[in-house]
Scaffold this motif. Structure first.
Motif, PDB file in Angstrom:
ATOM      1  N   VAL A  10      41.282  38.029  35.773  1.00 43.24           N
ATOM      2  CA  VAL A  10      40.865  36.623  35.699  1.00 43.24           C
ATOM      3  C   VAL A  10      40.054  36.358  37.130  1.00 43.24           C
ATOM      4  O   VAL A  10      40.415  36.861  38.100  1.00 43.24           O
ATOM      5  CB  VAL A  10      41.477  35.542  35.326  1.00 43.24           C
ATOM      6  N   LYS A  11      39.041  35.333  36.882  1.00 43.21           N
ATOM      7  CA  LYS A  11      38.414  34.851  38.009  1.00 43.21           C
ATOM      8  C   LYS A  11      39.114  34.430  39.134  1.00 43.21           C
ATOM      9  O   LYS A  11      40.472  33.837  38.978  1.00 43.21           O
ATOM     10  CB  LYS A  11      37.672  33.451  37.486  1.00 43.21           C
ATOM     11  N   GLY A  12      38.864  35.042  40.253  1.00 41.74           N
ATOM     12  CA  GLY A  12      39.466  34.497  41.625  1.00 41.74           C
ATOM     13  C   GLY A  12      40.523  35.748  41.985  1.00 41.74           C
ATOM     14  O   GLY A  12      41.158  35.703  42.966  1.00 41.74           O
ATOM     15  N   VAL A  22      37.393  42.905  37.990  1.00 41.03           N
ATOM     16  CA  VAL A  22      38.137  42.091  38.779  1.00 41.03           C
ATOM     17  C   VAL A  22      37.285  40.430  38.674  1.00 41.03           C
ATOM     18  O   VAL A  22      36.135  41.012  38.386  1.00 41.03           O
ATOM     19  CB  VAL A  22      38.683  42.480  40.044  1.00 41.03           C
ATOM     20  N   ASP A  23      37.920  39.480  38.972  1.00 39.49           N
ATOM     21  CA  ASP A  23      37.344  38.357  39.143  1.00 39.49           C
ATOM     22  C   ASP A  23      36.420  37.994  37.970  1.00 39.49           C
ATOM     23  O   ASP A  23      35.292  37.741  38.234  1.00 39.49           O
ATOM     24  CB  ASP A  23      36.314  38.488  40.613  1.00 39.49           C
ATOM     25  N   ALA A  24      36.958  38.099  36.830  1.00 44.23           N
ATOM     26  CA  ALA A  24      35.906  37.911  35.746  1.00 44.23           C
ATOM     27  C   ALA A  24      36.320  36.515  35.003  1.00 44.23           C
ATOM     28  O   ALA A  24      37.245  36.019  34.914  1.00 44.23           O
ATOM     29  CB  ALA A  24      36.539  38.830  34.400  1.00 44.23           C
ATOM     30  N   VAL A  74      42.439  40.725  23.600  1.00 39.08           N
ATOM     31  CA  VAL A  74      42.085  40.324  24.768  1.00 39.08           C
ATOM     32  C   VAL A  74      43.273  40.307  25.474  1.00 39.08           C
ATOM     33  O   VAL A  74      44.288  39.568  25.376  1.00 39.08           O
ATOM     34  CB  VAL A  74      41.294  38.902  24.625  1.00 39.08           C
ATOM     35  N   GLY A  75      43.139  41.175  26.608  1.00 37.05           N
ATOM     36  CA  GLY A  75      44.204  41.155  27.777  1.00 37.05           C
ATOM     37  C   GLY A  75      43.733  40.398  29.018  1.00 37.05           C
ATOM     38  O   GLY A  75      42.609  40.851  29.557  1.00 37.05           O
ATOM     39  N   MET A  76      44.664  39.678  29.725  1.00 28.75           N
ATOM     40  CA  MET A  76      44.212  39.178  30.912  1.00 28.75           C
ATOM     41  C   MET A  76      45.275  39.355  31.917  1.00 28.75           C
ATOM     42  O   MET A  76      46.226  39.241  31.479  1.00 28.75           O
ATOM     43  CB  MET A  76      43.949  37.700  30.814  1.00 28.75           C
ATOM     44  N   SER A  77      44.857  39.837  33.268  1.00 29.18           N
ATOM     45  CA  SER A  77      45.878  39.969  34.280  1.00 29.18           C
ATOM     46  C   SER A  77      45.492  39.064  35.658  1.00 29.18           C
ATOM     47  O   SER A  77      44.550  38.777  35.747  1.00 29.18           O
ATOM     48  CB  SER A  77      45.566  41.455  34.750  1.00 29.18           C
ATOM     49  N   VAL A 121      45.818  37.323  22.180  1.00 35.10           N
ATOM     50  CA  VAL A 121      45.561  36.927  23.392  1.00 35.10           C
ATOM     51  C   VAL A 121      46.896  37.750  24.045  1.00 35.10           C
ATOM     52  O   VAL A 121      48.003  37.100  23.630  1.00 35.10           O
ATOM     53  CB  VAL A 121      45.338  35.820  23.986  1.00 35.10           C
ATOM     54  N   VAL A 122      46.884  38.609  24.925  1.00 35.53           N
ATOM     55  CA  VAL A 122      48.024  38.895  25.745  1.00 35.53           C
ATOM     56  C   VAL A 122      47.800  38.904  27.179  1.00 35.53           C
ATOM     57  O   VAL A 122      46.635  39.125  27.618  1.00 35.53           O
ATOM     58  CB  VAL A 122      48.554  40.530  25.603  1.00 35.53           C
ATOM     59  N   ILE A 123      48.898  38.375  28.026  1.00 37.75           N
ATOM     60  CA  ILE A 123      48.629  38.399  29.231  1.00 37.75           C
ATOM     61  C   ILE A 123      49.755  38.900  30.145  1.00 37.75           C
ATOM     62  O   ILE A 123      50.931  39.302  29.460  1.00 37.75           O
ATOM     63  CB  ILE A 123      48.690  36.684  29.520  1.00 37.75           C
TER      64      ILE A 123
END
Ligand code: B12
Length: 210
Positions: A96-98, A124-126, A143-146, A174-176
């Protein structure tokens, strides 16, 4: 002959060539590529995190270790291979962003791919909008977020809210994940699931799609 423990040590020293050589040696000797990652490379980078926290290592060294780790993962990945025809489902995945950490995300992607998922990697930084756009465009099931930083974790919630606002939330799971993320946090922000490692992430995605 290198051992898995020695490989972990080499990741800590950040010597890319030596990590490559040791990884090759282990793989050529018939060591399971997943063990090379899980019991050699990952313990090495985890120890880097501990030493960084204790002020014994600094960002440039952490960067070298990360590059060495990536080089090792690349070699192991070649041995893992995958199923030829992706059939399990489509996953949009990004840090995710940042957040510039992508070793874990890439491992999750690698495991998903080798289990037959097709992946849209947002890198990255999405930004939030990039996730939303990708869902519109690629129509994934998941949707996966790291996130590896406590400061970037809240972006995951922003993405979920944005998907909701666009009427897309019910269309995807959504998975994280990421070191600071927990099951409790997933529930708190309304994600469908959390996994502590790449293997479990695959199980989770399969389970959510069933
Ligand atoms: C390598 C590393 C870096 C590298 C990253 C290189 C890269 N390309 O990724 C570099 C040097 C760039 C870096 C920079 C920074 N880092 Co850093 N970094 C690490 C370190 C040592 C290892 C991370 C890692 O790769 N682990 C190995 C992988 C395999 O594990 P993982 O990422 O957790 O992923 C697994 C699971 O979490 C899960 N997973 C991961 N993502 C997902 C996603 C989904 C959907 C699912 C289901 C599962 C899942 O599966 C993965 C595989 O098993 C950690 C220490 C740690 N303990 O995490 C610190 C750490 C994350 N960094 C930290 C910090 C502070 C920083 C910097 C701010 C330092 C600075 N002052 O500049 C910057 C921030 C940069 C940014 N904006 O993102 C802190 C964060 C502290 C906090 N509470 O937020 C940590 C914890 C170090 C510490 N102990 O203090 N870092």
């Amino acid at each position: 002959m290198s051992s898995l423990k020695e490989l972990a040590e080499l990741v800590i020293t950040g010597d890319i060539q030596k990590v490559k050589d040791a990884t090759k040696q282990l793989l050529e000797a018939g060591e399971d590529p997943l063990r090379v990652i899980n019991e050699g490379l990952i313990p090495g980078i985890n120890e880097v995190g501990v030493r960084f926290k204790e002020g014994e290592m600094f960002v440039p060294e952490m960067m070298m270790s990360a590059q060495a780790m990536k080089a090792g993962v690349e070699l192991a990945k070649e041995k893992i291979g995958g199923t030829d025809i992706p059939t399990a489902g489509k996953v949009v995945m990004g840090s995710v962003k940042g957040d510039l950490h992508d070793i874990g995300k890439n491992l999750v992607i690698m495991m998903l791919e080798s289990s037959g998922f097709s992946i849209v990697d947002l890198g990255v930084d999405a930004p939030v909008e990039k996730f939303v756009q990708a869902v519109k465009e690629h129509k994934p099931q998941v949707v996966g977020m790291s996130a590896l930083l406590t400061t970037t974790m809240p972006v995951m919630q922003e993405v979920i809210r944005a998907l909701d606002k666009e009427g897309l939330r019910s269309k995807v799971k959504v998975v994280i994940g990421g070191a600071p993320v927990t099951q409790e946090y997933a529930e708190e922000i309304g994600a469908d699931g959390y996994a502590p490692d790449a293997g479990t992430a695959v199980e989770l995605c399969k389970q959510l799609l069933n």
